[in-house]
Structures are given as structure tokens and as C-alpha cells.
Enzyme design. Structure first.
Site, short mmCIF file in Angstrom:
data_model
loop_
_atom_site.label_atom_id
_atom_site.label_comp_id
_atom_site.label_asym_id
_atom_site.label_seq_id
_atom_site.Cartn_x
_atom_site.Cartn_y
_atom_site.Cartn_z
CB CYS A 2 -0.90 0.01 1.23
SG CYS A 2 -1.99 -1.42 1.36
NE ARG A 27 4.41 1.67 -1.76
CZ ARG A 27 5.38 1.53 -0.87
NH1 ARG A 27 6.55 2.09 -1.08
NH2 ARG A 27 5.19 0.85 0.24
CD1 TRP A 82 -0.67 -5.44 -4.18
CD2 TRP A 82 -0.61 -6.48 -2.21
NE1 TRP A 82 -0.24 -6.74 -4.39
CE2 TRP A 82 -0.20 -7.40 -3.20
CE3 TRP A 82 -0.65 -6.91 -0.88
CZ2 TRP A 82 0.16 -8.71 -2.91
CZ3 TRP A 82 -0.30 -8.22 -0.58
CH2 TRP A 82 0.09 -9.10 -1.59
CG ASN A 108 2.04 -0.19 3.79
OD1 ASN A 108 1.59 -1.28 3.45
ND2 ASN A 108 3.30 0.15 3.62
N GLY A 109 0.15 -2.03 6.16
CA GLY A 109 0.59 -3.03 7.13
C GLY A 109 -0.50 -4.03 7.41
CD GLU A 489 15.75 -11.88 -11.70
OE1 GLU A 489 15.28 -10.76 -11.96
OE2 GLU A 489 15.44 -12.51 -10.66
CE LYS A 493 12.33 -9.44 -13.18
NZ LYS A 493 12.88 -10.07 -12.11
CD GLU A 496 8.86 -10.57 -11.07
OE1 GLU A 496 8.90 -10.21 -9.88
OE2 GLU A 496 9.71 -10.22 -11.91
CG HIS A 512 16.86 -36.13 -11.04
ND1 HIS A 512 17.18 -37.33 -10.45
CD2 HIS A 512 18.00 -35.69 -11.62
CE1 HIS A 512 18.47 -37.59 -10.63
NE2 HIS A 512 18.99 -36.61 -11.36
CE LYS A 611 11.04 -1.95 -7.81
NZ LYS A 611 11.71 -2.82 -8.80
#
Length: 616
Positions: A2, A27, A82, A108-109, A489, A493, A496, A512, A611
Site C-alpha cells: 500500500c 508499488r 494492495w 499500510n501493514g 531470475e 521475469k 511476473e 529427475h 514493488k
């Protein structure tokens, strides 16, 4: 997570808050809202909606036009949400009003004991409109209010268990804003005749470059002329002023379609800034003054523990390889939440590295605090100057990569890897890394900007490959050694920003289990530059092709021998194995970006993502 903004001053508060919320859009959020003070009738106008800030701006304009009260005082708070507790619908959006409508809060929290508090307040006759944990804060403030605004807020805060960064306004006290922090970031800008508060300095930078970050337990009481910071026990405290070393132009797109693409192309400059003044070719070492450690201190380190999340975790995995290969220091890497939950063994000469682009990642910050309790030497690797992790570790290395706005990290990864390589050289030179080897590594690091630029010059070729695979729904990434973190990574990407199900595996793990999923509809992206294990990775590529999976290789320029083993190839310049992950990942970033673009995805603000993850 948030985003919160508060303003008190002489400017149009609606314009200030909306502009601030737009700066916080990166964010990640699902709804937005604003509360304004109306001086004619001493009431609060609160407008909120699901969707984007531009939709809030439009709705607010309509509400103001229809409102019989046309004059608004310079007092307002705003929020981008969020969702955590309660689905993303209008009633759950912030700001939340108290039952009497005289107090408004943005938060926010996560309030962990909100159900118990909600029950107590309900028994007193309070009616709750939302499903959120945050609404209890507004009603607690009302319940404790007996004329002293700050006292009521503090009493409410003392009842909360969990994390919060909050701003509170009241129609009863239009000359004050109150903010507080426990676990979620809050910063206040130092301005003339106005005060602006936010969860992120990007909302402050158009007003000032001088900011003060609140610490946990701080309560800020602000007027337009000044502000004071005290503890929950009403003891005055002083916090350092931080100078923001970047400009508002750096958080603009500058002609690019997306922030992510801009930040991908900023990597040559970002890498240059990360290394500036830090490579000492004459002494075959690096200069990292922020670590505040003498060679004798470095020589005592007998174990490194790396704690991070997401992209930073994958950078840390490369750091593990560097510290073990070049400094001969046993290195463990733990996902930050696991660090605390598993109660890790910390010995006297252990050194913990906490890696976080924002410096506010909740799990990483919790790991830092656990390591502090256990007496470890702790170094932070952060991008944001003055962030909580940077302040609480007190020593470490800043990336100096510049602000990163796109939710999907790009330049922060490559700069984190560069910092870890420089740290491994510094530590290695106190051990058995020879001067000759150190000079070779430093020379190779100095080439990174040109290596990055060479990959970026292949954007057209990468777009051609993206066009062939933009339709896929599943993908594998494989690599060995230094290429294993690089493919982790790369897969991250792709998933995401394109919403393609992408999984990364060590190439040796393919047989495997994962190989069972291969088919003509599952392409395999392979990082296979000149490196240890290349021959074995080529064998894995053949196994993929035998199952009719298309194979896309990222290989070293001039390696024509790779062509018979793949369907497509992206070439990176020749370089030493230890830095090859950087050009490999830049190629993966471009590929993921263009696949997402072709699929019409929201690249800078992917669904469900934020973010900076400031809640656990």
C-alpha cells in the site's frame, strides 16, 4: 504494498495527494482513495474507488463539482491499496472513516489482533462497514478521543499488534496531521510552510530532497509550519535528515513505453555508477568504504549468511558462488522468512548480508533484526539511501542504481550481482585470491557496461524470438553453475510480467521429474555460454529436442557449434564465466518484456504484485 500520502499546507490538497498517489502507483495496488477537509462545515469528504488513480481523479473531480462546499482546506490524506484483508472492492478501499466520520486514516501493514479489537468495539456499538483490518484503527481513535488528538492516536496504537505505517486526520483538528510507524515505512519531507508525509520518497521528491525517515515506535505530529517526532511514551526523539540524490526526471519514462524498458536500457549507466570509485586495479582489490571493515576484520569472517527474497535471493545465490569460489568462505543462503523461522546458527565470526532493493522488505528486515539479536556482523546491500535496512544495519554497500519504478526488478539485480562480486574480491584479497587473479576480475568487471550495451543492441533479434513464443502458456529455463541463478531470475521475469507459467531448473535436475512435462508446446530457454558444464548442458538440450520441445539458447558470440542443438539463439559477448550471468539476465529481461508486450500485459504494474513487499 500500500502507498500512503498526507499533506498539510497552502497548496490545493487534492492536486498534491493525487500527484503523490501517481508517484506510488508502481508499488502495485487495486484501489485508491482520498479524504479532504471542508472548512465551511468542518467535515471530511472521502472518495474512493477500485481501479487506477486516474479513475479516482476523475471521480473526485465529479464529487467536488457536485459538492455544495467548493472551498477545501490544505489538509488531505490518500491511499493506494494492495489487498490483504478483504477483497478489492470500494468499501474496503482506504481511507477509512471512524463511525462518527470525524477521523480518517490510511494504513499500510497488517493488524494481527484486529478481530479481537473489532469484537470489543462492536460490543460498544461500533458498526464496521468493511472487511479490512485497518478500519479498527479509525474507530479506536474515535473511542479514545476526549479532546487530545495525539493522545487518542497513541492510545489506539498501543492496542495494535502487527505492522503499520499510518496517517490520521481529523475534522476536529484541521491544523494537524499525525503519522506513526511500526514495521512499515513512513517518511516526511522537510519543506517551507507545508508538510508532506508518504510511505515512499518518490511521492516527496517534487516538494523537497530533504527527508526524515521514521523509526519503529515513532509518532509524528505535523502542522504546515513544522513537525515533531516522539515515542509512544511521548518522549521527544530526533531523527537524521537524509538527502535524496536523484531527481524527479529519473522517475519519468523519458520516451520509453514502460518504466521496465527504460530501466533495462539504463543498465550500462547503472553498472557504471555502481562501480564508480570502487575498483582499485593498482592494489588488485575493491574499495567499499560503506562496509566500515578493515582487512583484519574481513580476514576474521569464517562464514557468510545471505538473506533475501525474490530477485535479491537469486542475486544472493550468485553471491554464494562468489564468496566460496574467490574468498574461500563457506556461505549459506536463506530465504529471509526462513532465516527467522528456522532459528539459524549464528557464530561469533559470522557475517550476514541482507539484500533488498528498497531496503524495506519486511521478511528481510525481520531477518536483520533476528541477526542483530544473535550478535552477527550485518551488512546491508540496498538501493534506497536511508531505507530501514540501511539504517538498522548501519554498514554495507549502496547500489547507486538510481530509482527503479517497474515492479519487475531489472537493474537492481545486475547491480546487486556486481556489488557481490566486488565484495568477494575484497574479502578474497585478505585470503588466497592472488593479485594477478584480482586484477583479472577487476578488469572483467570494468567491462560490464559495454557487455550490457552489446546485449541491448540485439533488441531487434530478441523481438523476433519473442514474436515466435508470445503465445506459449508454459516454459522451462535451465542452466548449470553460475547460469543456474541466471535462469531462476529469467523464469521469474517471464512469469511476473507475461503471466506465463515458467519454471527454472538446474540442468542436471531435468531428468529427475520435470522432463515428463516437455512437449512441442513447452519451449526450453537454456543459458549455455562458455562455462564449466557446457558440454553437459548441450546434452540436456538434445534431450529436450528429442521430446520435441523448442530450445532457445543464450550462448557466447562466435559459438557456432551451439547452432545444431537449438532452434533459436541469442548471443552475448565473450566474457569470464563469473560475470556471464549479467549479460545473460539482460537478454532474459528483454525477452520477457517483449513477450509481455506482445501479449498486451500490464508490464509496469503486473496483477497481484507489489514493488516493495512491506508486509510479511
Amino acid at each position: 504494498m500500500c502507498g500512503i500520502v498526507g499533506y498539510i499546507g497552502n497548496k490545493d490538497p487534492a492536486n498534491v495527494i493525487i500527484a503523490g498517489l501517481k508517484r506510488l502507483e508502481y508499488r502495485g495496488y487495486d484501489s485508491a482513495g482520498i479524504s479532504l477537509y471542508r472548512p465551511q462545515n468542518s467535515t471530511l469528504l472521502t472518495v474512493k474507488t477500485t481501479g487506477k488513480v486516474k479513475e479516482l481523479e476523475s471521480l473526485l473531480g465529479q464529487k467536488i463539482a457536485d459538492d455544495s462546499v467548493q472551498d477545501y482546506s490544505g489538509l488531505a490524506i490518500g491511499h493506494t491499496r494492495w489487498a490483504t484483508h478483504g477483497e478489492p472492492i470500494e468499501v474496503n478501499a482506504h481511507p477509512h472513516l471512524s463511525q462518527n466520520g470525524k477521523f480518517s486514516i490510511v494504513h499500510n501493514g497488517i493488524i494481527e489482533n484486529y478481530l479481537a479489537l473489532k469484537g470489543l468495539l462492536s460490543n460498544k456499538g461500533y458498526v464496521f462497514r468493511s472487511d479490512t483490518d485497518s478500519e479498527v484503527i479509525a474507530n479506536l481513535v474515535e473511542d479514545y478521543y476526549s479532546g487530545d488528538f495525539q493522545e487518542a492516536v497513541v492510545k489506539a496504537l498501543e492496542r495494535l499488534e502487527g505492522t503499520y505505517g499510518i496517517i490520521v486526520m481529523s475534522s476536529l483538528h484541521p491544523d494537524l496531521l499525525i503519522a506513526a510507524r511500526n514495521g512499515s515505512p513512513v517518511a516526511v519531507g522537510i519543506c517551507d510552510d507545508e508538510t508532506i508525509i508518504a510511505s515512499d520518497v518518490s511521492a516527496l521528491i517534487s516538494h523537497t530532497k530533504r527527508v526524515v525517515y521514521l523509526d519503529d515506535g515513532d509518532v509524528l505530529t505535523a502542522s504546515k509550519e513544522d513537525f515533531e517526532i516522539s515515542s509512544l511514551k511521548n518522549v521527544p526523539v530526533s531523527r537524521d535528515t537524509t538527502h535524496i540524490d536523484w531527481n524527479i526526471e529519473e522517475i519519468e519514462k523519458r520516451g520509453h513505453d514502460h518504466f521496465m524498458l527504460k530501466e533495462i536500457f539504463e543498465q550500462p549507466a547503472a553498472l557504471t555508477n555502481t562501480m564508480r570509485g570502487r575498483l582499485n586495479i593498482k592494489e588488485a582489490t575493491t574499495k567499499l568504504n560503506g562496509m566500515q571493515m578493515e582487512p583484519s576484520d574481513l580476514a576474521k569472517i569464517d562464514r557468510v549468511i545471505i538473506s533475501a527474497c525474490g530477485t535479491s535471493l537469486y542475486a544472493g545465490l550468485l553471491g554464494k558462488y562468489y564468496f566460496e569460489d574467490f574468498a574461500s568462505i563457506p556461505t549459506d543462503i536463506l530465504q529471509a522468512a526462513e532465516f527467522r523461522d528456522r532459528n539459524p546458527i549464528i557464530q561469533r565470526d559470522s557475517c550476514m548480508l541482507a539484500i533488498s532493493q528498497s531496503g524495506e522488505t519486511a521478511d528481510t528486515l525481520a531477518a536483520v533484526r533476528e541477526a542483530i539479536r544473535k550478535g552477527a556482523t550485518i551488512l546491508g546491500i540496498c538501493n534506497v539511501v536511508g531505507s530501514t535496512i540501511a539504517r538498522e544495519t548501519g554498514q554495507g554497500v549502496y547500489l547507486h542504481a538510481g530509482p527503479e519504478i517497474g515492479v519487475a526488478s531489472t537493474k537492481s539485480f545486475t547491480c546487486q550481482v556486481t556489488v557481490l562480486a566486488m565484495m568477494s574480491i575484497l574479502m578474497g584479497r585478505t585470503r588466497r585470491l592472488s593479485a594477478e587473479a584480482g586484477k583479472r576480475m577487476i578488469h572483467e568487471l570494468s567491462r560490464l557496461p559495454e557487455l550490457a550495451e552489446a546485449v541491448l543492441q540485439q533488441e531487434k533479434e530478441i523481438i523476433s524470438i519473442a514474436e515466435k513464443y508470445a503465445h506459449i502458456e508454459n516454459a522451462f529455463f535451465i542452466g548449470r553453475g553460475y547460469m543456474y541463478p541466471a535462469v531462476l531470475e529469467g523464469a521469474l521475469k517471464l512469469k511476473e510480467i507475461s503471466y506465463i507459467h515458467a519454471e527454472a531448473y538446474h540442468a542436471a535436475e531435468l531428468k529427475h521429474g520435470p522432463i515428463a512435462l516437455l512437449s512441442k508446446d513447452v519451449p526450453v530457454f537454456v543459458a549455455v555460454p562458455e562455462s564449466t558444464g557446457k558440454v553437459k548442458t548441450i546434452a540436456n538440450m538434445q534431450e529436450c529436442r528429442a521430446r520435441k520441445s523448442p530450445v532457445i539458447a543464450i550462448a557466447t558470440e562466435g559459438d557456432d557449434d551451439i547452432l545444431p542443438h537449438c532452434d533459436e539463439v541469442i548471443f552475448i559477448p565473450q566474457c569470464q564465466e563469473f560475470i556471464a550471468p549479467i549479460p545473460v539476465v539482460i537478454a532474459e529481461q528483454l525477452l520477457a518484456y517483449h513477450i509481455a508486450r506482445l501479449r498486451g500485459c500490464e508490464i509496469d504494474q503486473p496483477r497481484n504484485l507489489a514493488k516493495s513487499v512491506t508486509v510479511e
